[in-house]
Design a protein around this motif. Structure first.
Motif, PDB file in Angstrom:
ATOM      1  N   SER A  18       0.984  -1.408  -0.173  1.00 32.04           N
ATOM      2  CA  SER A  18       0.128   0.310  -0.443  1.00 32.04           C
ATOM      3  C   SER A  18       1.026   1.115   0.331  1.00 32.04           C
ATOM      4  CB  SER A  18      -0.976   0.492   1.434  1.00 32.04           C
ATOM      5  OG  SER A  18      -0.601   0.419   2.481  1.00 32.04           O
TER       6      SER A  18
ATOM      7  N   LEU B 203      -2.234   1.989  -2.846  1.00 28.84           N
ATOM      8  CA  LEU B 203      -2.491   2.015  -3.913  1.00 28.84           C
ATOM      9  C   LEU B 203      -2.215   3.185  -4.557  1.00 28.84           C
ATOM     10  CD1 LEU B 203      -5.782   0.148  -4.455  1.00 28.84           C
ATOM     11  CD2 LEU B 203      -4.054  -0.652  -5.362  1.00 28.84           C
ATOM     12  N   GLU B 204      -1.651   4.137  -4.559  1.00 29.77           N
ATOM     13  CA  GLU B 204      -1.098   5.099  -5.659  1.00 29.77           C
ATOM     14  C   GLU B 204       0.360   4.602  -5.950  1.00 29.77           C
ATOM     15  OE1 GLU B 204      -2.849   6.232  -2.550  1.00 29.77           O
ATOM     16  OE2 GLU B 204      -4.655   5.936  -4.023  1.00 29.77           O
ATOM     17  N   ASP B 205       0.653   4.127  -4.821  1.00 35.92           N
ATOM     18  CA  ASP B 205       2.793   3.464  -5.148  1.00 35.92           C
ATOM     19  C   ASP B 205       2.172   3.064  -6.604  1.00 35.92           C
ATOM     20  OD1 ASP B 205       5.025   2.161  -5.198  1.00 35.92           O
ATOM     21  OD2 ASP B 205       5.293   2.867  -2.887  1.00 35.92           O
ATOM     22  N   SER B 206       3.449   3.443  -7.288  1.00 43.89           N
ATOM     23  CA  SER B 206       3.393   2.957  -8.975  1.00 43.89           C
ATOM     24  C   SER B 206       3.425   1.222  -8.839  1.00 43.89           C
ATOM     25  CB  SER B 206       4.678   3.202  -9.269  1.00 43.89           C
ATOM     26  OG  SER B 206       5.719   3.718  -9.650  1.00 43.89           O
TER      27      SER B 206
ATOM     28  N   CYS C 132       2.852  -1.174  -6.090  1.00 42.48           N
ATOM     29  CA  CYS C 132       2.028  -1.511  -5.419  1.00 42.48           C
ATOM     30  C   CYS C 132       1.121  -2.990  -6.097  1.00 42.48           C
ATOM     31  CB  CYS C 132       0.027  -0.540  -4.745  1.00 42.48           C
ATOM     32  SG  CYS C 132      -0.898  -1.261  -4.183  1.00 42.48           S
TER      33      CYS C 132
ATOM     34  N   ARG D 268      -2.492  -2.887  -7.305  1.00 46.13           N
ATOM     35  CA  ARG D 268      -2.321  -2.541  -8.946  1.00 46.13           C
ATOM     36  C   ARG D 268      -2.541  -3.487  -9.347  1.00 46.13           C
ATOM     37  NH1 ARG D 268      -0.018   3.389  -9.080  1.00 46.13           N
ATOM     38  NH2 ARG D 268      -0.464   3.162 -11.225  1.00 46.13           N
TER      39      ARG D 268
END
Lengths: 408, 408
Positions: free
Chosen positions: A343, A345-348, A350, A353
């Protein structure tokens, strides 16, 4: 003179409903030493088209294979000479890099198209694709798009390609950093599985292809899972008879699914056999393809089985049995990429995703296959990320032997 | 535990026969003023997929169309806003050059793929292709190959695209100087023919699309040829009712052929409706596409009808009737490219090289459709080049009024 076309409203004439049915037939042949002059399998496949001979053939070969089979181009030339009444090698075989590299280099696609054009192949000519799944995917895409479809004969040379990717109706290459972003549904003209090629696989490639067999057994065929479970030692010690049976049954289950799903080109909401695959595709990407597809699938299976257990769908004893079998086959069940960016989710990077990409590639609603028993898959449309994080921790403990699994 | 797989010879295990049946259904809708807010045709097409809404839509529009319909992007935006519960415009429409230029620039394909990726389209999203046949072919190829198939809604805006190329199962672009060298067979999700777009066509584009109707009438439907023949004046004076009937019947005949040929993806030896097309494709190339496809087809029809007469298949009176009808529709029946390099075959500009290219593109044996009567095609597999040269001379004389045709 007036035709009888009536408008049905201010805006519309009556519509025409078109219904087009297309049937694709192909054989999956099992052989040994395909290019031995006494082995007429390939010649027979081309003979059965019932057309004028000889037919033009162009071959594209996996460079990885040539390390172990340096004589292959010569053998192929001798073979086509011997069966000259049936087939002609139009140009020298093209050699392409094996593995994911084959699917990442857009110029390779163009080179194959150029070769097809230069050799004057037509829709009734043959493109032979010899190699692992990635090479077959690349060559299949080239074949499907030249003249709107040259006949493709796939000669898969790895366990994975012989039991799964090489026998189905898909092809594709990667684009924009997305796996199989470009591709088509296009059944081959024939598939020829040659067991001789399996003898020179590295242990890693020999074993990793077994993951797809475990996958299909788990969701479709408990008896087949028992077979794998009871042949673990034989498979690990490279018993060819056990491997042949595993490939055969795995291929059969995949082919049955494609033929009977009612939607082989996945236009609606029917799913391919992709248990464990959302995480697998993502892990391949996150590890820069240092994981083999099969190795990533084994982790994906372990993860989704554990998640199925935590969700209350699958018994712990069955979950243990699955994890044990995968371990016994030599698979690692945990890699740091599972957890280190789980986490946000914004982490490229993650892991989760992968769920979005999976949905986007297949289209429509998110659909995951989970297990309710060994041999029995079940589809779900929602995920609980917190439970997935627990599943990841559990796998990490299992891998570190902090959670002991009961022998079974 | 042993699975029951038996080898059937020293080389082979028993083979597995795979048979995959795929059914494609789509509607061809006829409407007027598609993007009028009161016209729910497009919204209905997307509603009937029965899935969660709103669906993502990306549009690619023919630049040639915008000259006459500059408000189109705005109208589309207003339309999607009005039907926001059903569809969402994911990005601004992409504008591509119209005509053959759309199929000659490889980077356009990549740009459309990039747009699909950036907009996050999935297999259940929609790509709208608005324009002439060439643009539909390009966009269709992009749609068929992204995620192995995005849903394509074709909105053909020319006579030719509405009655022939836009309603079938093909797409493609040119490569290596060869027309449609790259492409796939991929039926659309739906086709919407909007007659409003026909009102702004140049006379040349209005008329040239009629050639495909003449073609299909000649090989399939004498009654339809009579209709065209008796409506020549109406068609030339842009009577929309006559044109709508012509488009409707022509589309119907093409669709019936695709559905009933038994081989809609042309994998074997069944042929598309390509009477007159071997010369047409070649003439388009030899004139650097200064001839419209329909204009080239008209010449191809005249040539193959005359050849059919010289071969003794077709009566002179019927041949005259065909040539007269084409002339009355405003078609030129002769261009210098027919004759000036009609030999030797080695000459890169020789007309008859079109026969080889035609065979190569379709595959297998050379198959030409000729006429034995109006409404009755016949396939032949051999050609007499000397008779074709006579046919060319005869057409030249007809065009120069040195051979007078009886009025009929």
């Amino acid at each position: 003179m007036v035709l009888d076309i009536k408008p049905n409203s201010i805006f519309n004439l009556q519509s025409i409903h078109q219904s087009v049915s297309v049937r694709f037939n192909y054989e999956i042949l099992f052989t040994n030493n395909l290019f031995n002059l006494k082995n007429s399998t390939l010649a027979q496949v081309i003979t059965t088209d019932g057309e004028k001979k000889p037919k033009k053939v162009v071959a594209v070969i996996d460079a990885g294979l040539l390390q172990y089979w340096p004589e292959l181009p010569k053998q192929l030339a001798a073979y086509t000479k011997f069966y000259a009444e049936i087939l002609t090698l139009a140009v020298k075989p093209m050699i392409v890099p094996g593995g994911e590299a084959a699917k990442n280099d857009r110029t390779l696609l163009e080179q194959i198209h150029k070769l097809i054009e230069a050799a004057g192949l037509c829709r009734h000519s043959y493109l032979l694709a010899v190699g692992g799944g990635a090479v077959l995917d690349l060559v299949g895409y080239a074949a499907a798009t030249a003249h709107r479809g040259i006949r493709l004969i796939r000669i898969p040379t790895t366990v994975l390609a012989q039991n799964d990717s090489g026998i189905g109706v898909k092809n594709g290459i990667n684009a924009f950093g997305k796996k199989n972003f470009l591709g088509t549904f296009a059944p081959p003209y024939a598939v020829i599985n040659d067991s001789a090629f399996l003898t020179t696989l590295s242990d890693r490639d020999w074993l990793s292809g077994i993951a797809e067999a475990v996958k299909v057994a788990l969701i479709k065929d408990a008896r087949f899972f028992d077979f794998i479970h009871s042949h673990t030692a034989a498979l690990v010690s490279r018993d060819m008879d056990a491997m042949q049976q595993l490939i055969y049954r795995c291929a059969q289950l995949h082919l049955e699914h494609i033929a009977n799903s009612g939607d082989p080109f996945e236009m609606g909401s029917s799913r391919p056999l992709d248990f464990g695959h959302w995480a697998a595709h993502r892990l391949e990407h996150l590890t820069n393809y240092s994981l083999r597809h099969g190795e990533a699938v084994a982790i994906g299976i372990a993860l989704d089985s554990t998640y199925s257990y935590l969700l209350g769908l699958l018994d712990w004893s069955n979950c243990q049995r699955i994890l044990n079998t995968l371990s016994a086959l030599g698979f690692t069940l945990y890699v740091p990429e599972l957890a280190e960016r789980s986490s946000p989710l914004e982490d490229s990077r993650c892991l989760f995703r992968g769920l979005t990409e999976f949905r986007e590639h297949l289209g429509g609603e998110l659909t995951l296959t989970l297990l309710q028993n060994i041999g029995q898959g079940i589809e779900v449309h929602e995920v609980e990320l917190s439970l997935y994080k627990k599943a990841i921790s559990l796998l990490q403990d299992v891998e570190n032997r902090q959670t002991l699994l009961t022998a079974s």
